[in-house]
Design a protein around this motif. Structure first.
Motif, PDB file in Angstrom:
ATOM      1  N   HIS A   1      -9.342  -0.695  -3.643  1.00 16.06           N
ATOM      2  CA  HIS A   1      -8.255   0.263  -3.412  1.00 16.06           C
ATOM      3  C   HIS A   1      -8.766   1.706  -3.331  1.00 16.06           C
ATOM      4  O   HIS A   1      -8.348   2.478  -2.472  1.00 16.06           O
ATOM      5  CB  HIS A   1      -7.238   0.123  -4.543  1.00 16.06           C
ATOM      6  CG  HIS A   1      -6.350   1.297  -4.733  1.00 16.06           C
ATOM      7  ND1 HIS A   1      -5.364   1.630  -3.826  1.00 16.06           N
ATOM      8  CD2 HIS A   1      -6.302   2.242  -5.706  1.00 16.06           C
ATOM      9  CE1 HIS A   1      -4.747   2.720  -4.253  1.00 16.06           C
ATOM     10  NE2 HIS A   1      -5.289   3.114  -5.375  1.00 16.06           N
TER      11      HIS A   1
ATOM     12  N   CYS B   1      -4.709   5.718   0.076  1.00 15.97           N
ATOM     13  CA  CYS B   1      -3.780   4.683  -0.368  1.00 15.97           C
ATOM     14  C   CYS B   1      -3.414   4.986  -1.811  1.00 15.97           C
ATOM     15  O   CYS B   1      -4.282   5.147  -2.661  1.00 15.97           O
ATOM     16  CB  CYS B   1      -4.400   3.288  -0.268  1.00 15.97           C
ATOM     17  SG  CYS B   1      -3.279   2.000  -0.858  1.00 15.97           S
TER      18      CYS B   1
ATOM     19  N   GLU C   1      -1.299   3.136  -3.758  1.00 14.18           N
ATOM     20  CA  GLU C   1      -0.734   1.986  -4.476  1.00 14.18           C
ATOM     21  C   GLU C   1      -1.899   1.045  -4.757  1.00 14.18           C
ATOM     22  O   GLU C   1      -2.556   0.578  -3.817  1.00 14.18           O
ATOM     23  CB  GLU C   1       0.317   1.299  -3.600  1.00 14.18           C
ATOM     24  CG  GLU C   1       0.992   0.114  -4.239  1.00 14.18           C
ATOM     25  CD  GLU C   1       1.870   0.504  -5.410  1.00 14.18           C
ATOM     26  OE1 GLU C   1       2.814   1.275  -5.203  1.00 14.18           O
ATOM     27  OE2 GLU C   1       1.590   0.049  -6.523  1.00 14.18           O
TER      28      GLU C   1
ATOM     29  N   HIS D   1       0.870  -1.179   0.000  1.00 13.36           N
ATOM     30  CA  HIS D   1       0.000   0.000   0.000  1.00 13.36           C
ATOM     31  C   HIS D   1       0.910   1.232   0.000  1.00 13.36           C
ATOM     32  O   HIS D   1       2.135   1.101   0.073  1.00 13.36           O
ATOM     33  CB  HIS D   1      -0.879   0.007   1.257  1.00 13.36           C
ATOM     34  CG  HIS D   1      -1.753  -1.204   1.387  1.00 13.36           C
ATOM     35  ND1 HIS D   1      -2.991  -1.309   0.806  1.00 13.36           N
ATOM     36  CD2 HIS D   1      -1.558  -2.383   2.038  1.00 13.36           C
ATOM     37  CE1 HIS D   1      -3.520  -2.488   1.079  1.00 13.36           C
ATOM     38  NE2 HIS D   1      -2.668  -3.172   1.829  1.00 13.36           N
TER      39      HIS D   1
ATOM     40  N   MET E   1      -9.849   2.898  -0.003  1.00 14.49           N
ATOM     41  CA  MET E   1      -8.913   2.784   1.120  1.00 14.49           C
ATOM     42  C   MET E   1      -8.392   4.166   1.489  1.00 14.49           C
ATOM     43  O   MET E   1      -7.302   4.574   1.104  1.00 14.49           O
ATOM     44  CB  MET E   1      -7.751   1.861   0.758  1.00 14.49           C
ATOM     45  CG  MET E   1      -6.844   1.572   1.939  1.00 14.49           C
ATOM     46  SD  MET E   1      -5.677   0.289   1.583  1.00 14.49           S
ATOM     47  CE  MET E   1      -4.527   0.534   2.921  1.00 14.49           C
TER      48      MET E   1
ATOM     49  N   CYS F   1      -4.086  -1.693  -4.732  1.00 13.50           N
ATOM     50  CA  CYS F   1      -3.892  -2.823  -3.826  1.00 13.50           C
ATOM     51  C   CYS F   1      -5.030  -3.835  -3.896  1.00 13.50           C
ATOM     52  O   CYS F   1      -5.050  -4.773  -3.117  1.00 13.50           O
ATOM     53  CB  CYS F   1      -3.712  -2.307  -2.396  1.00 13.50           C
ATOM     54  SG  CYS F   1      -5.097  -1.329  -1.800  1.00 13.50           S
TER      55      CYS F   1
HETATM   56 CU   LIG Z   1      -4.096   0.036  -0.305  1.00  9.36          CU
END
Ligand SMILES: [Cu+2]
Length: 323
Positions: free
Chosen positions: A257, A249, A251, A214, A260, A253
């Motif tokens: 995502h 976040c 990245e 992340h 997040m 993921c």
């Molecule tokens: Cu993430």
């Protein structure tokens, strides 16, 4: 009266420089700068924006001027004069970008160093954890258990002596997992899903991931750091402006995502302490324990009175529970 071309060049140069400098400071592309680090990053960004604006205006200006001035006229079927090579000009247009790129590189290294990017205990030198080294599947296994991932967090390394001025006022353990952020305040062992930070204090995040990679990103702080399973990454910053920001976040993921993200609350020390007290009360199994943690001389009823009012509980009821 005919104005000589050198005067024209000078005037156009002055106008372009002023326009670039103005736009470099007034582009309005960034969210508010809420940390000390954000000021440094914005300085670099604005410098690059100033240079880019200047180059854009020169290139587009010359292009439009030439397209107009040297356009084909009616009845003119001649070709232009044959020109091949111009060594001084080629040296010039190689040297100018080289100097610009070198200057930006040095400046950005300087900024990266100032925000702690080259700190020896930062991400790249973070130690591998015992479990991960002996057992390749442990990072994944940790996600299968519901325990708090304390085993995942490598021992916290103190600030190095040569960076004493950067030693944090507050350290917070961060666990990233699909698809949430979990913060643990080691001093009080409070665990929350929302990040609270007292304004003006340097905080250090000791981060690890439970499952996949992340990335911790708060746009208003201009900081981003990968959060990696099986190892600890760190990031330090000093929030300067009170307010609510979003931790995102950064990245990709998994399928959720995009969801997040969580709230970052930068507040006064007093509000932070109050919030911490509330978390302590909420997180302890019984009210008695919560009161025991608070080492004040107030009786439990007195201590809890303000909270019970907020929660709509009568103090008599509390008294009975306590007894
Ligand atoms: Cu993430």
């Amino acid at each position: 009266m005919k104005i000589p071309s050198s005067i024209w060049t000078l005037l156009i140069g002055i106008v372009l420089t002023l326009a670039s400098l103005w736009y470099g400071q007034n582009h309005g592309l960034l969210p508010i700068a809420a940390s000390d680090e954000a000021g440094l990053i914005d300085g670099l960004f604005n410098a690059m924006m100033t240079i880019s604006t200047g180059i854009f205006l020169v290139v587009e200006g010359v292009l439009i001027y030439c397209a107009f001035k040297y356009r084909r006229r009616a009845g003119d079927n001649e070709d232009g004069p044959p020109i091949e090579g111009n060594v001084p000009l080629e040296i010039l247009w190689t040297a100018i970008p080289a100097v610009i790129v070198l200057g930006i590189s040095i400046y950005s290294f300087e900024v990266y160093n100032d925000i702690g990017g080259f700190d020896p205990h930062a991400a790249h030198q973070a130690p591998m954890m015992q479990e991960s080294m002996s057992m390749p599947g442990s990072a994944f296994a940790a996600t299968l258990s519901n325990d708090t991932p304390s085993g995942m967090v490598a021992p916290t390394i103190g600030a190095s002596p040569d960076k004493a001025e950067k030693s944090p006022d507050l350290e917070i353990d961060v666990s990233a997992l699909q698809y949430a952020w979990i913060f643990t305040y080691p001093d009080t062992e409070v665990t929350t899903g929302e990040l609270h930070i007292p304004v003006g204090h340097t905080v250090k995040m000791n981060m690890t991931a439970n499952d996949v990679i992340h990335a911790f990103w708060i746009p208003e702080f201009r900081l981003k750091q990968d959060v990696i399973p099986g190892r600890q990454t760190e990031i330090s910053f000093t929030p300067r402006k009170m307010g609510e920001y979003t931790l995102i976040c950064a990245e990709l993921c998994g399928p959720y995502h995009g969801a997040m993200r969580t709230q970052v609350v930068v507040e006064s020390q007093e509000a932070f302490d109050n919030w911490m007290q509330e978390q302590l009360i909420a997180s302890h199994e019984t009210l008695n324990q919560a009161v025991a943690v608070n080492s004040s001389n107030l009786s439990p009823d007195e201590f809890l009175a303000p909270y019970t009012q907020q929660m709509g509980i009568h103090s008599e009821m509390l008294h009975q529970i306590h007894n």
